[in-house]
Structure formats: C-alpha cells, structure tokens
Motif scaffolding. Structure first.
Motif, PDB file in Angstrom:
ATOM      1  N   PHE A 113       6.318  -2.334   1.108  1.00 48.01           N
ATOM      2  CA  PHE A 113       5.959  -0.735   1.201  1.00 48.01           C
ATOM      3  C   PHE A 113       5.000  -0.405   0.094  1.00 48.01           C
ATOM      4  N   THR A 114       5.022  -0.717  -0.992  1.00 42.65           N
ATOM      5  CA  THR A 114       4.289  -0.496  -2.164  1.00 42.65           C
ATOM      6  C   THR A 114       3.391  -1.804  -2.874  1.00 42.65           C
ATOM      7  N   ALA A 115       2.394  -1.543  -3.649  1.00 45.01           N
ATOM      8  CA  ALA A 115       1.483  -2.592  -4.082  1.00 45.01           C
ATOM      9  C   ALA A 115       2.582  -3.057  -5.421  1.00 45.01           C
ATOM     10  N   ASP A 137       2.306   3.900   6.820  1.00 49.46           N
ATOM     11  CA  ASP A 137       1.456   5.124   7.699  1.00 49.46           C
ATOM     12  C   ASP A 137       2.269   6.028   8.219  1.00 49.46           C
ATOM     13  N   GLN A 138       3.579   5.610   8.859  1.00 54.60           N
ATOM     14  CA  GLN A 138       4.618   6.328   9.587  1.00 54.60           C
ATOM     15  C   GLN A 138       5.245   7.117   8.438  1.00 54.60           C
ATOM     16  N   LEU A 139       5.308   6.778   7.354  1.00 45.26           N
ATOM     17  CA  LEU A 139       6.188   7.364   6.213  1.00 45.26           C
ATOM     18  C   LEU A 139       5.162   8.318   5.275  1.00 45.26           C
ATOM     19  N   SER A 140       3.958   8.705   6.024  1.00 47.95           N
ATOM     20  CA  SER A 140       3.046   9.539   5.547  1.00 47.95           C
ATOM     21  C   SER A 140       2.586   9.084   4.061  1.00 47.95           C
ATOM     22  N   GLY A 141       2.346   7.458   4.363  1.00 46.66           N
ATOM     23  CA  GLY A 141       1.519   6.839   3.223  1.00 46.66           C
ATOM     24  C   GLY A 141       0.273   6.268   3.596  1.00 46.66           C
ATOM     25  N   ASP A 142      -0.290   5.422   2.726  1.00 46.55           N
ATOM     26  CA  ASP A 142      -1.482   5.001   3.391  1.00 46.55           C
ATOM     27  C   ASP A 142      -1.614   3.493   3.351  1.00 46.55           C
ATOM     28  N   GLY A 143      -1.257   2.739   4.392  1.00 47.34           N
ATOM     29  CA  GLY A 143      -1.175   1.535   4.443  1.00 47.34           C
ATOM     30  C   GLY A 143      -2.180   0.661   4.148  1.00 47.34           C
ATOM     31  N   VAL A 144      -3.505   0.707   4.430  1.00 47.89           N
ATOM     32  CA  VAL A 144      -4.546   0.418   4.102  1.00 47.89           C
ATOM     33  C   VAL A 144      -4.687   0.228   2.762  1.00 47.89           C
ATOM     34  N   GLY A 145      -4.536   1.516   2.013  1.00 44.85           N
ATOM     35  CA  GLY A 145      -4.717   1.850   0.644  1.00 44.85           C
ATOM     36  C   GLY A 145      -3.621   0.981  -0.174  1.00 44.85           C
ATOM     37  N   VAL A 146      -2.456   0.483   0.493  1.00 44.32           N
ATOM     38  CA  VAL A 146      -1.571  -0.204  -0.348  1.00 44.32           C
ATOM     39  C   VAL A 146      -2.042  -1.597  -0.187  1.00 44.32           C
ATOM     40  N   VAL A 147      -2.695  -2.140   0.732  1.00 43.86           N
ATOM     41  CA  VAL A 147      -3.304  -3.415   0.927  1.00 43.86           C
ATOM     42  C   VAL A 147      -4.470  -3.444  -0.124  1.00 43.86           C
ATOM     43  N   ALA A 148      -5.243  -2.622  -0.310  1.00 45.35           N
ATOM     44  CA  ALA A 148      -6.383  -2.770  -1.193  1.00 45.35           C
ATOM     45  C   ALA A 148      -5.796  -2.735  -2.644  1.00 45.35           C
ATOM     46  N   ASP A 149      -4.436  -2.156  -2.933  1.00 45.18           N
ATOM     47  CA  ASP A 149      -4.271  -2.088  -4.156  1.00 45.18           C
ATOM     48  C   ASP A 149      -3.525  -3.326  -4.466  1.00 45.18           C
ATOM     49  N   ILE A 150      -2.902  -4.058  -3.654  1.00 41.72           N
ATOM     50  CA  ILE A 150      -2.501  -5.231  -3.855  1.00 41.72           C
ATOM     51  C   ILE A 150      -3.413  -6.371  -4.003  1.00 41.72           C
ATOM     52  N   VAL A 151      -4.418  -6.365  -3.219  1.00 41.55           N
ATOM     53  CA  VAL A 151      -5.567  -7.170  -3.543  1.00 41.55           C
ATOM     54  C   VAL A 151      -6.211  -6.892  -5.006  1.00 41.55           C
ATOM     55  N   THR A 161      -1.134 -15.784  -5.170  1.00 34.97           N
ATOM     56  CA  THR A 161      -0.225 -15.110  -3.747  1.00 34.97           C
ATOM     57  C   THR A 161      -1.353 -14.486  -3.018  1.00 34.97           C
ATOM     58  N   LYS A 162      -1.229 -14.712  -1.945  1.00 35.69           N
ATOM     59  CA  LYS A 162      -2.299 -14.174  -0.781  1.00 35.69           C
ATOM     60  C   LYS A 162      -1.694 -12.921  -0.150  1.00 35.69           C
ATOM     61  N   VAL A 163      -2.489 -12.230   0.386  1.00 32.70           N
ATOM     62  CA  VAL A 163      -1.855 -11.027   1.072  1.00 32.70           C
ATOM     63  C   VAL A 163      -2.047 -11.077   2.638  1.00 32.70           C
ATOM     64  N   LEU A 164      -0.884 -11.228   3.305  1.00 35.91           N
ATOM     65  CA  LEU A 164      -0.585 -11.270   4.696  1.00 35.91           C
ATOM     66  C   LEU A 164      -0.226 -10.184   5.207  1.00 35.91           C
ATOM     67  N   ALA A 165      -1.413  -9.088   5.689  1.00 38.28           N
ATOM     68  CA  ALA A 165      -0.839  -7.744   6.001  1.00 38.28           C
ATOM     69  C   ALA A 165      -0.226  -7.884   7.426  1.00 38.28           C
ATOM     70  N   ALA A 166       0.614  -6.925   7.608  1.00 35.45           N
ATOM     71  CA  ALA A 166       1.350  -7.003   8.762  1.00 35.45           C
ATOM     72  C   ALA A 166       1.769  -5.572   9.372  1.00 35.45           C
ATOM     73  N   SER A 167       2.276  -5.319  10.339  1.00 36.98           N
ATOM     74  CA  SER A 167       2.570  -4.172  11.165  1.00 36.98           C
ATOM     75  C   SER A 167       1.460  -3.266  11.513  1.00 36.98           C
ATOM     76  N   PHE A 168       0.869  -3.704  12.375  1.00 40.14           N
ATOM     77  CA  PHE A 168      -0.694  -2.920  13.018  1.00 40.14           C
ATOM     78  C   PHE A 168      -0.224  -2.170  14.372  1.00 40.14           C
ATOM     79  N   LYS A 169      -1.027  -1.210  14.564  1.00 31.01           N
ATOM     80  CA  LYS A 169      -0.862  -0.329  15.729  1.00 31.01           C
ATOM     81  C   LYS A 169      -2.098  -0.543  16.525  1.00 31.01           C
ATOM     82  N   ASN A 170      -3.270  -0.625  15.682  1.00 21.12           N
ATOM     83  CA  ASN A 170      -4.263  -0.845  16.436  1.00 21.12           C
ATOM     84  C   ASN A 170      -5.674  -1.513  15.691  1.00 21.12           C
TER      85      ASN A 170
END
Length: 222
Positions: A113-115, A137-151, A161-170
C-alpha cells in the motif's frame, strides 16, 4: 508493459491466452476459492493452458515465516514450471522473502500500500512487488502515485525488482500506471478485454465494410 491475468477461471484464461499477448497468470486465495474444483487441480490446469514457460503466481496462506517458506517449497515442488510465490508485505512476510531469496525461489511481495513497503520488499531480493492501486484509492490515497513513487525509487537505487501493479477498477487506472512506468500489470479478464477494445474501432471497421459492399457487392479481395 506486460499483461498478467488475475483470475483462476479456466475458460476466461484460455480465451485471453488465445487472443492476446499475455505474460502469465496471477492467483490469490480469494480467486482460487471462487472456483468449484480442488485448487491444486485448478493450478495444474492453468499451467496446461498457459504453458510451463509462462509465470504462474501462487500465494502463501501461512502466518509465520518458517511456515511460509515450507509452503512455498511445497508449491514449487508440486507444480514445477515457472512458479512465483506471493508473500504479503507484513513482518513475517519480509523474513520469508529473505529466506526464499536465499533458496532461489522466485517471489513477489503482495498487499503493498506504500512505496516504502515496496522498497523494503525489494531490499529482500525479490523479483516483483504488487501495489494495490484501486484499494489505495479506496483508502483516500493515490494508487497511481504510489506506483510512480515505487518506479522512481527502484530507478534511483538501480534495483532489479519489477513493479507488477494490481487491483484495478477501470482501464484509466491501468493507462495511468503505464504512463507512470509500471513494468507490468495484472487485471481481471474484463479489464484486459477493455484494454484491447474501443467502440469507435468497431464502428470504423463496420464503415469500411459497408463502403466496400456498396462499390463491389461482396467482401472478397481475391
């Protein structure tokens, strides 16, 4: 960006593998619990469909690090092929990740849930991390922002280590993760279908066919 199927539904997996460029399949306890067959049988059938050269991700259920490692070894020995073990980013999970790295077992850090969590997982020598975009996002966070920070962190410290982003609604969430530099994503079959399609494409093709038939009568280029 590589696409993984987040499902254990054999019919859907077969359809997607036949039609699109799919890297592999990810599962978790909740996904496997939805299927009516024994979970070992389902996992083996998934391997039959995707081939043993494609990655198959299987999650541990144990609560202690020692049990997680034992469970991981059993999964790898039972299934064979290109197996990745999913271990949650919790206290015992980090300990298990370090041991699995020593044993040479491919591992993914999940439930991230965090970078900073992702960075700590990567420091354990694992191959993938899976940030939960929509759940963040459901926890009032920024899911895409976390992915960007991890990268950014992985690039800064030159981690493998590679990023395999998960949990998508759209599709938009997937698109934004692509722009953020995620190496891969795993999504449900309906999201994967939507990634490949657009109503305007279908309308365009129908228009081409109508124009051709008006001029030549039949659709035949021979």
């Amino acid at each position: 960006m590589k696409i993984f199927i987040d499902s254990a539904n054999l019919q859907q997996i077969r359809h997607l593998i036949e039609n699109y460029q799919i890297e592999g399949v990810t599962t978790n306890p909740s996904i496997l619990a939805k299927e009516k067959e024994d979970y070992w049988d389902v996992l083996k059938q998934i391997q039959t469909i995707i081939g043993r050269e494609r990655p198959l991700f299987v999650q541990t259920l144990s609560e202690t690090a020692d049990e997680m490692v034992q469970e991981a070894e059993n999964i790898v020995q039972t299934l064979g092929g290109k197996i990745y073990i999913k271990v949650p980013a919790v206290k015992e999970g980090y300990k298990a990740m370090k041991e699995l790295n020593k044993l040479g077992i491919n591992t993914l850090g999940t439930a991230i849930f965090t970078a900073q969590q992702a960075l700590m997982c990567a420091n354990c020598g694992i191959q993938y991390v899976a940030p939960y975009v929509n759940r963040i996002d459901q926890l009032s966070g920024d899911g895409v922002g976390v992915v960007a920070d991890i990268v950014k962190l992985f690039n800064t410290f030159q981690l493998q280590t590679k990023v395999l982003a998960a949990s998508f609604k759209n599709v938009n969430q997937v698109h934004k993760c692509s722009l953020a530099g995620a190496h891969s994503i795993t999504a449900s079959p309906d999201i994967i279908e939507a990634l490949h399609e657009h109503p305007s494409s279908i309308i365009s093709v129908e228009g081409f066919s109508k124009d051709w038939q008006k001029r030549f009568g039949v659709i035949n280029c021979k």
